[in-house]
Motif scaffolding. Structure first.
Motif, PDB file in Angstrom:
ATOM      1  N   GLN A  18      62.004  29.266  72.651  1.00 36.13           N
ATOM      2  CA  GLN A  18      60.969  28.255  72.439  1.00 36.13           C
ATOM      3  C   GLN A  18      60.300  27.837  73.749  1.00 36.13           C
ATOM      4  OE1 GLN A  18      64.270  27.756  71.979  1.00 36.13           O
ATOM      5  NE2 GLN A  18      64.861  25.592  72.142  1.00 36.13           N
ATOM      6  N   PHE A  19      60.928  28.155  74.877  1.00 37.14           N
ATOM      7  CA  PHE A  19      60.336  27.864  76.176  1.00 37.14           C
ATOM      8  C   PHE A  19      59.761  29.123  76.830  1.00 37.14           C
ATOM      9  CE2 PHE A  19      63.644  24.549  75.661  1.00 37.14           C
ATOM     10  CZ  PHE A  19      62.782  23.454  75.567  1.00 37.14           C
ATOM     11  N   ASN A  20      59.622  30.165  76.026  1.00 36.07           N
ATOM     12  CA  ASN A  20      59.025  31.419  76.491  1.00 36.07           C
ATOM     13  C   ASN A  20      58.112  31.970  75.401  1.00 36.07           C
ATOM     14  OD1 ASN A  20      58.622  33.628  78.259  1.00 36.07           O
ATOM     15  ND2 ASN A  20      60.211  34.815  77.208  1.00 36.07           N
ATOM     16  N   PRO A  21      57.087  31.204  75.002  1.00 33.54           N
ATOM     17  CA  PRO A  21      56.314  31.559  73.807  1.00 33.54           C
ATOM     18  C   PRO A  21      55.281  32.660  74.004  1.00 33.54           C
ATOM     19  CG  PRO A  21      55.476  29.530  74.768  1.00 33.54           C
ATOM     20  CD  PRO A  21      56.695  29.899  75.554  1.00 33.54           C
ATOM     21  N   TYR A  22      54.996  33.062  75.256  1.00 32.65           N
ATOM     22  CA  TYR A  22      53.881  33.978  75.484  1.00 32.65           C
ATOM     23  C   TYR A  22      54.340  35.282  76.130  1.00 32.65           C
ATOM     24  CZ  TYR A  22      51.733  29.389  74.935  1.00 32.65           C
ATOM     25  OH  TYR A  22      51.392  28.131  74.468  1.00 32.65           O
ATOM     26  N   ALA A  23      55.510  35.753  75.711  1.00 33.58           N
ATOM     27  CA  ALA A  23      56.055  36.973  76.300  1.00 33.58           C
ATOM     28  C   ALA A  23      55.174  38.186  76.035  1.00 33.58           C
ATOM     29  CB  ALA A  23      57.466  37.225  75.756  1.00 33.58           C
ATOM     30  N   ASP A  24      54.393  38.151  74.953  1.00 32.24           N
ATOM     31  CA  ASP A  24      53.560  39.297  74.591  1.00 32.24           C
ATOM     32  C   ASP A  24      52.090  39.114  74.961  1.00 32.24           C
ATOM     33  OD1 ASP A  24      55.768  40.628  73.457  1.00 32.24           O
ATOM     34  OD2 ASP A  24      55.515  39.539  71.572  1.00 32.24           O
ATOM     35  N   GLY A  25      51.793  38.081  75.705  1.00 32.64           N
ATOM     36  CA  GLY A  25      50.409  37.853  76.112  1.00 32.64           C
ATOM     37  C   GLY A  25      50.003  36.404  75.908  1.00 32.64           C
ATOM     38  N   LEU A  26      48.967  35.991  76.607  1.00 27.04           N
ATOM     39  CA  LEU A  26      48.521  34.605  76.570  1.00 27.04           C
ATOM     40  C   LEU A  26      47.417  34.443  75.535  1.00 27.04           C
ATOM     41  CD1 LEU A  26      49.108  31.935  78.069  1.00 27.04           C
ATOM     42  CD2 LEU A  26      47.181  32.466  79.571  1.00 27.04           C
ATOM     43  N   ASP A  45      50.531  37.103  88.745  1.00 29.29           N
ATOM     44  CA  ASP A  45      51.477  36.615  87.740  1.00 29.29           C
ATOM     45  C   ASP A  45      52.757  37.440  87.665  1.00 29.29           C
ATOM     46  OD1 ASP A  45      49.713  34.612  87.037  1.00 29.29           O
ATOM     47  OD2 ASP A  45      48.908  35.686  85.292  1.00 29.29           O
ATOM     48  N   GLY A  46      52.709  38.671  88.111  1.00 31.10           N
ATOM     49  CA  GLY A  46      53.884  39.517  88.009  1.00 31.10           C
ATOM     50  C   GLY A  46      55.009  39.140  88.947  1.00 31.10           C
ATOM     51  N   GLN A  47      54.699  38.456  90.039  1.00 33.85           N
ATOM     52  CA  GLN A  47      55.756  38.143  91.008  1.00 33.85           C
ATOM     53  C   GLN A  47      55.988  36.655  91.206  1.00 33.85           C
ATOM     54  OE1 GLN A  47      53.176  36.317  93.758  1.00 33.85           O
ATOM     55  NE2 GLN A  47      55.257  36.731  94.409  1.00 33.85           N
ATOM     56  N   THR A  48      55.358  35.819  90.416  1.00 30.23           N
ATOM     57  CA  THR A  48      55.506  34.390  90.612  1.00 30.23           C
ATOM     58  C   THR A  48      56.922  33.909  90.315  1.00 30.23           C
ATOM     59  OG1 THR A  48      54.798  32.213  89.823  1.00 30.23           O
ATOM     60  CG2 THR A  48      54.605  34.035  88.279  1.00 30.23           C
ATOM     61  N   TRP A  49      57.399  32.959  91.086  1.00 30.78           N
ATOM     62  CA  TRP A  49      58.714  32.363  90.863  1.00 30.78           C
ATOM     63  C   TRP A  49      58.782  31.642  89.520  1.00 30.78           C
ATOM     64  CZ3 TRP A  49      60.278  26.953  91.163  1.00 30.78           C
ATOM     65  CH2 TRP A  49      59.185  26.063  91.159  1.00 30.78           C
ATOM     66  N   ARG A  50      57.614  31.309  88.978  1.00 25.20           N
ATOM     67  CA  ARG A  50      57.568  30.598  87.707  1.00 25.20           C
ATOM     68  C   ARG A  50      58.161  31.428  86.558  1.00 25.20           C
ATOM     69  NH1 ARG A  50      56.262  25.088  87.106  1.00 25.20           N
ATOM     70  NH2 ARG A  50      54.459  24.529  88.364  1.00 25.20           N
ATOM     71  N   ASN A  51      58.182  32.731  86.703  1.00 25.56           N
ATOM     72  CA  ASN A  51      58.760  33.569  85.662  1.00 25.56           C
ATOM     73  C   ASN A  51      60.274  33.376  85.525  1.00 25.56           C
ATOM     74  OD1 ASN A  51      56.315  34.845  84.946  1.00 25.56           O
ATOM     75  ND2 ASN A  51      56.534  36.341  86.592  1.00 25.56           N
ATOM     76  N   ASP A  52      60.890  32.853  86.556  1.00 19.13           N
ATOM     77  CA  ASP A  52      62.350  32.747  86.564  1.00 19.13           C
ATOM     78  C   ASP A  52      62.872  31.333  86.770  1.00 19.13           C
ATOM     79  OD1 ASP A  52      62.891  35.523  86.179  1.00 19.13           O
ATOM     80  OD2 ASP A  52      62.238  35.861  88.235  1.00 19.13           O
ATOM     81  N   TRP A  53      62.002  30.338  86.727  1.00 18.57           N
ATOM     82  CA  TRP A  53      62.453  28.957  86.924  1.00 18.57           C
ATOM     83  C   TRP A  53      61.891  28.053  85.848  1.00 18.57           C
ATOM     84  CZ3 TRP A  53      60.021  24.230  87.776  1.00 18.57           C
ATOM     85  CH2 TRP A  53      60.868  23.183  88.162  1.00 18.57           C
ATOM     86  N   PRO A  54      62.732  27.227  85.251  1.00 23.11           N
ATOM     87  CA  PRO A  54      64.184  27.100  85.458  1.00 23.11           C
ATOM     88  C   PRO A  54      65.005  28.030  84.569  1.00 23.11           C
ATOM     89  CG  PRO A  54      63.458  25.403  83.969  1.00 23.11           C
ATOM     90  CD  PRO A  54      62.218  26.182  84.339  1.00 23.11           C
ATOM     91  N   MET A  55      64.338  29.018  83.951  1.00 25.79           N
ATOM     92  CA  MET A  55      65.023  29.994  83.106  1.00 25.79           C
ATOM     93  C   MET A  55      64.607  31.399  83.530  1.00 25.79           C
ATOM     94  SD  MET A  55      64.452  28.309  79.333  1.00 25.79           S
ATOM     95  CE  MET A  55      65.210  26.753  78.861  1.00 25.79           C
ATOM     96  N   THR A  82      57.921  34.523  80.840  1.00 22.73           N
ATOM     97  CA  THR A  82      56.646  35.165  81.167  1.00 22.73           C
ATOM     98  C   THR A  82      55.602  34.068  81.319  1.00 22.73           C
ATOM     99  OG1 THR A  82      57.253  37.113  79.881  1.00 22.73           O
ATOM    100  CG2 THR A  82      54.924  36.851  80.437  1.00 22.73           C
ATOM    101  N   ASP A  83      55.199  33.830  82.564  1.00 21.77           N
ATOM    102  CA  ASP A  83      54.247  32.765  82.853  1.00 21.77           C
ATOM    103  C   ASP A  83      52.965  33.380  83.420  1.00 21.77           C
ATOM    104  OD1 ASP A  83      53.211  30.209  83.065  1.00 21.77           O
ATOM    105  OD2 ASP A  83      54.941  29.390  84.126  1.00 21.77           O
ATOM    106  N   TYR A  84      51.935  32.559  83.505  1.00 22.45           N
ATOM    107  CA  TYR A  84      50.599  33.028  83.909  1.00 22.45           C
ATOM    108  C   TYR A  84      49.947  32.015  84.848  1.00 22.45           C
ATOM    109  CZ  TYR A  84      51.437  35.817  79.695  1.00 22.45           C
ATOM    110  OH  TYR A  84      51.979  36.656  78.750  1.00 22.45           O
ATOM    111  N   PRO A  85      50.621  31.654  85.972  1.00 24.57           N
ATOM    112  CA  PRO A  85      50.195  30.475  86.729  1.00 24.57           C
ATOM    113  C   PRO A  85      49.211  30.716  87.864  1.00 24.57           C
ATOM    114  CG  PRO A  85      52.296  31.219  87.547  1.00 24.57           C
ATOM    115  CD  PRO A  85      51.925  32.158  86.431  1.00 24.57           C
ATOM    116  N   LEU A  86      48.879  31.965  88.159  1.00 18.48           N
ATOM    117  CA  LEU A  86      48.080  32.253  89.349  1.00 18.48           C
ATOM    118  C   LEU A  86      46.687  32.755  88.986  1.00 18.48           C
ATOM    119  CD1 LEU A  86      50.971  33.876  91.399  1.00 18.48           C
ATOM    120  CD2 LEU A  86      49.942  31.616  91.774  1.00 18.48           C
ATOM    121  N   LEU A  87      45.889  33.019  89.997  1.00 17.91           N
ATOM    122  CA  LEU A  87      44.494  33.418  89.778  1.00 17.91           C
ATOM    123  C   LEU A  87      44.342  34.908  89.483  1.00 17.91           C
ATOM    124  CD1 LEU A  87      42.578  31.359  92.496  1.00 17.91           C
ATOM    125  CD2 LEU A  87      43.275  30.689  90.184  1.00 17.91           C
ATOM    126  N   PHE A  88      45.361  35.703  89.838  1.00 18.64           N
ATOM    127  CA  PHE A  88      45.313  37.140  89.596  1.00 18.64           C
ATOM    128  C   PHE A  88      46.378  37.515  88.564  1.00 18.64           C
ATOM    129  CE2 PHE A  88      43.328  36.552  93.656  1.00 18.64           C
ATOM    130  CZ  PHE A  88      42.284  37.480  93.668  1.00 18.64           C
TER     131      PHE A  88
END
Length: 382
Positions: free
Chosen positions: A303-311, A347-357, A361-367
């Motif tokens: 439930q805290f990873n809802p966009y694993a297949d795309g945004l 987005d592929g290397q952001t720390w957000r993908n692994d914190w706090p879980m 799959t997150d999408y926090p950056l401009l690229f």
């Protein structure tokens, strides 16, 4: 911003007489190295503030093709995400690992980038041996201060004349404005921050010295850092800037409070930077602990990873709107802000993908993960 010569002259002239927005509204026709028409962030914001990125070890070592070319094209400031932190650069008493940081610094010099060292003193990612004698007992104050000074002298000596600024102390305060309970505080006392800034200035009088922290929009934490800056200044201890980590989300924080912090820090006479900007689109499992406390570590829950297949497009629109609000705020206060650094490149290397879980799959950056500038960034700037 790269435009034909006559347009560039026109923009420079306009800046004297009309608001900056007039220049920003000029058509964006920016030429990349491969002759494609593409936005270059560092050129577009050249008259406002430096545009930076933090690089991971894998990126510094060029393990993902295309990243370093993109960084050279888009950014004019660099920060090491991890490789200059104590556990990486000085893992044992007699060992310093300068190989990867050296590569980062050489890359920055080659491309005439503003280099920011990160970080000299932090409660995290500092080996236990730093605080212990050869028998494993906690050091006394003077011994730990000596060890801190030696570390600062050695690291700053390695990069003297090559790195222009350092985050001297990182994340020393709790959310309520009290000093964080750390071994630095327990052994040395509250003046450990002063000592770190003193040692850094003694080691290299030509670099800029910064304090860096997250959630500085919170009034109590903001007040504490303002007090710190004034205390250092009153004692003649050099501090040149405050780095506001911008680890934000779609509805977090209140940007009015962020603006209050920009003004509060600028009023002390120091430079303001946004040092670790990213915007998470994911729901956060602990709303009271949003920020950047890397000690948070939870099991992955779907439930805290809802966009694993795309945004979804509606969430992407929310991200676009949020970034527009943030960039508008930066532009509004461009006279007070020296640098905006994104905490990662794509987005592929952001720390957000692994914190706090780990494994989200997150999408926090401009690229995006294919190293493409997200379309909404061009829309915002246009």
């Amino acid at each position: 911003m790269f435009v034909p010569d006559n347009s560039l002259i026109s923009c420079a002239g306009l800046k004297r007489f009309v608001p900056l927005l007039a220049c920003l509204l000029l058509p964006v026709t920016l030429q990349a190295a491969d002759d494609k028409t593409e936005l270059q962030l560092k050129d577009h914001f050249a008259e406002q503030f430096k545009i930076g990125a933090a690089l991971s070890e894998a990126q510094i070592l060029d393990k993902k093709p295309g990243v370093l070319d993109l960084v050279a094209q888009q950014f004019n400031s660099l920060t090491a995400e991890n490789v200059m932190k104590w556990e990486e650069i000085h893992p044992s008493p007699q060992q310093y690992n300068f190989s990867t940081p050296d590569k980062l610094v050489s890359f920055g010099q080659k491309h005439d980038m503003y280099m920011v060292g990160h970080t000299l003193l932090w409660h995290q990612q500092t080996p236990d041996w730093v605080f212990e004698d050869e028998k494993g007992n906690l050091l006394e104050r003077d011994s730990l201060l000596e060890r801190l000074q030696l570390h600062i002298n050695t690291v700053l000596g390695q990069y003297k004349g090559k790195v222009q600024a350092w985050d001297v102390v990182n994340e020393a305060f709790n959310e309520d404005g009290t000093l964080r309970d750390s071994k630095w505080l327990a052994i040395i006392g509250p003046d450990y921050i002063e000592k770190a800034f003193e040692y850094a200035h003694q080691a290299d009088a030509d670099i800029a010295l910064y304090y860096n922290d997250y959630n500085l929009f919170k009034p109590a934490k903001r007040k504490a850092v303002v007090k710190l800056v004034k205390q250092l200044q009153s004692k003649g201890i050099r501090i040149d800037g405050v780095g506001i980590q911008g680890h934000y989300a779609l509805d977090y924080p209140d940007l009015n409070e962020v603006e209050n912090s920009i003004n509060a820090f600028a009023d002390t006479g120091v430079t303001v930077m946004f040092t670790e900007v990213d915007v998470s689109v994911l729901p956060f499992p602990d709303e009271d602990n949003q920020g950047a406390d890397i000690s948070l570590d939870m099991a992955l829950q779907q439930q805290f990873n809802p966009y694993a297949d795309g945004l979804p497009s509606d969430v992407e629109q929310q991200l676009a709107q949020r970034y527009k609000q943030i960039i508008d705020l930066f532009i509004k206060h461009q006279q007070k802000i020296d640098r905006v650094t994104f905490w990662g490149v794509d987005d592929g290397q952001t720390w957000r993908n692994d914190w706090p879980m780990t494994g989200r799959t997150d999408y926090p950056l401009l690229f995006d993960r294919e190293l493409q500038l997200k379309p909404f960034v061009k829309d915002i700037i246009n």
